[in-house]
Design an enzyme around this catalytic site. Structure first.
Site, PDB file in Angstrom:
ATOM      1  N   TYR A 110       0.836  -1.200   0.000  1.00 27.38           N
ATOM      2  CA  TYR A 110       0.000   0.000   0.000  1.00 27.38           C
ATOM      3  C   TYR A 110       0.875   1.257   0.000  1.00 27.38           C
ATOM      4  O   TYR A 110       2.070   1.191   0.256  1.00 27.38           O
ATOM      5  CB  TYR A 110      -0.884  -0.031   1.233  1.00 27.38           C
ATOM      6  N   SER A 159       5.773   3.076  10.153  1.00 28.83           N
ATOM      7  CA  SER A 159       5.822   1.809   9.434  1.00 28.83           C
ATOM      8  C   SER A 159       4.557   1.000   9.661  1.00 28.83           C
ATOM      9  O   SER A 159       4.026   0.931  10.773  1.00 28.83           O
ATOM     10  CB  SER A 159       7.057   1.025   9.886  1.00 28.83           C
ATOM     11  N   LYS A 160       4.094   0.403   8.586  1.00 26.06           N
ATOM     12  CA  LYS A 160       2.895  -0.421   8.634  1.00 26.06           C
ATOM     13  C   LYS A 160       3.082  -1.583   9.612  1.00 26.06           C
ATOM     14  O   LYS A 160       2.147  -2.034  10.252  1.00 26.06           O
ATOM     15  CB  LYS A 160       2.623  -0.959   7.222  1.00 26.06           C
ATOM     16  N   ARG A 161       4.337  -2.023   9.697  1.00 27.63           N
ATOM     17  CA  ARG A 161       4.648  -3.171  10.543  1.00 27.63           C
ATOM     18  C   ARG A 161       4.230  -2.933  11.999  1.00 27.63           C
ATOM     19  O   ARG A 161       3.860  -3.839  12.720  1.00 27.63           O
ATOM     20  CB  ARG A 161       6.151  -3.449  10.475  1.00 27.63           C
TER      21      ARG A 161
END
Ligand code: GLU
Length: 482
Positions: free
Chosen positions: A14, A252-254
């Site tokens: 994304y 961060s998506k993480r």
């Protein structure tokens, strides 16, 4: 010179907020300079490609309002704009570079490289290719190519001296050549690596300004060596500082940090997000904070960029969003609030325009709406201690008395329009020997079950309708009577 900028995402997932900011600045600079903004998809690392990610990029940019003048789905004179569709373009350039001494064929096997890597690591050194194949004779190279041996093409980085480039934001950046590895430019599958493709594409697409994340700062001297080897003028580089979640880590998506689409889904307004993101690393050098995209297109400049990492503060965004919501007209707010109201309430039963009016100044993020109005659909269980309010001089006992007196009044009201309801209640309260607060506070609690609600007792009674209001009053009286 016509300014040409590009946003060059890899379709690996994304569009994260740091990426969106890069896209935004790249777009804004092109618009400000009357130039062209180009979208290029960098998909040569096919192992990392995520299915559907390209469409997601188009969609995110469209949602953000960042229209591009050239790109895969809009065309243009410098296409194709997807790197795998340009695959035939790269090898001739790599061969030219081999001729010029800036690159060489490498036939080293995976095993040899892995062994060398393991040896380096055992010695605690970072692995660098040892230029083994640089020393192959032209003859031998030709023979092995003709025999169909697998190969890669590597950049031939000088072993001494310095490589450098000038960045519009970071200034002169310089590294010792002996710290640089001879990166692969063309992989065994014939596709270029990012290291090569970015240079070839930026040059052949006539890109004048390369804006990208500062993670590429350390590689840029190596790219500059390629420009030099070809005898090309490099673009103007503008590396952008990272966007941090807090003082210690990157967004961060993480770690569950939201993407642009996540924020939209959570009820942040597109305009607010864009405005907010624009200020993460750029400043208009004035106190002004609110800008539409069109306004940013007029004022954005490189001088306002900030070198230090910026922090994405979710609370600040939420506040910012609230400011944007308050600026909407009642009609605009109703339109945006409607899907959120529908999550909690039946549109046939409730007066949405009136509810939206009551919510307008209290809403910071649209996703707050369902839980703010949920009590209208379902009476929540509540504790009778809610009736106690010092300032209103109420407690459960006062409340019971007030509710019992108000019930018949409410029952007798024929005209249940909001204004009429208001007038009749306000007339009845003193006649019943009650103080306004001692009547309305208990009434609101009795029919909402909540300490804080959008609108007061009268608005809520109106929204619920007579029958439901009486039902809730009766139940609350019963609860007080134990
Ligand atoms: N494809 C690279 C990325 O997604 C872009 C780097 C660049 O803009 O040159 O990080």
């Amino acid at each position: 010179m016509t300014v040409r900028t590009r946003f060059a995402p890899s379709p690996t997932g994304y569009l994260h907020l740091g990426g969106l900011r890069t896209a935004l600045y790249t777009y804004l600079y092109a618009r400000r300079m009357g130039g062209k903004f180009i979208l290029r998809i960098e998909d040569t690392d096919q192992e990392r490609e995520v299915p559907g990610a390209v469409d997601k990029i188009y969609q995110s940019l469209r949602l953000a309002g960042l229209s591009y003048d050239e790109g895969p789905d809009v065309g243009g004179d410098y296409g194709p704009y997807i790197q795998t569709q340009r695959r035939h373009l790269y090898l001739p350039y790599a061969q030219e570079l081999v001729e010029k001494g800036g690159a060489y064929y490498c036939f080293c096997t995976k095993e040899r490289l892995e062994q060398a890597r393991a040896q380096a690591e055992a010695k605690g050194e970072t692995f660098k290719y040892d230029k083994h194949c640089l020393h192959l004779s032209k003859e031998e190279v030709r023979r092995r190519l003709e025999a169909g041996e697998p190969y890669v093409i590597r950049q031939n980085v000088p072993t001494t001296g310095k490589a450098s480039f000038d960045d519009a934001l970071y200034g002169h950046v310089e590294v010792d050549c002996d710290t640089l590895d001879d990166n692969v430019l063309i992989k065994a599958d014939g596709l270029p690596t990012y290291n090569f493709a970015n240079v070839i594409d930026d040059h052949t697409m006539g890109i004048t300004h390369v804006m990208r994340g500062s993670e590429y700062l350390s590689s840029a001297p190596k790219y500059n060596l390629l420009y030099q080897a070809f005898g090309w003028t490099p673009p103007i580089y503008v590396h952008l500082p990272v966007v941090m979640r807090d003082a210690t880590r990157k967004l961060s998506k993480r770690y569950g940090d939201p993407s642009f689409e996540d924020l939209l889904d959570q009820g942040y307004l597109q305009e607010a997000i864009i405005n907010f993101i624009a200020l993460l690393g750029w400043s208009p050098r004035s106190e002004r904070e609110f800008f539409t995209l069109a306004e940013l297109e007029k004022v954005f400049d490189l001088e306002g960029l900030n070198k230090s990492p910026s922090i994405f503060d979710m609370n600040k965004l939420t506040w910012f969003n609230g400011e944007y919501i308050r600026k909407l007209s009642p009609e605009q707010f109703l339109e945006k609030a409607r899907p959120w109201l529908e999550k909690a309430l039946d549109p046939d039963r409730f007066d949405f325009p009136r509810i939206a009016q009551l919510l307008h100044t209290r809403t910071e993020v649209l996703s707050q709406i369902p839980q703010m109005v949920d009590f209208l659909a379902r009476m929540p269980a509540f504790d009778t201690s809610l009736y106690t309010h010092k300032k209103m001089k109420t407690n459960p006992e006062v409340a019971l008395d007030a509710l019992k007196k108000l019930y018949p009044v409410m029952e007798g009201i024929e005209d249940y329009a909001e204004q009429a309801l208001h007038d009749q209640l306000m007339q009845a309260i003193p006649q019943l020997g009650l103080k306004t607060g001692q009547a309305l506070w208990p009434l609101r609690i009795a029919i909402s079950g909540k300490e804080s609600t959008p609108g007061g007792a009268i608005e809520i009674a109106y929204l619920l309708g007579k029958e439901e209001t009486l039902r809730r009053m009766a139940a609350s009286i019963a609860q007080l009577e134990g």
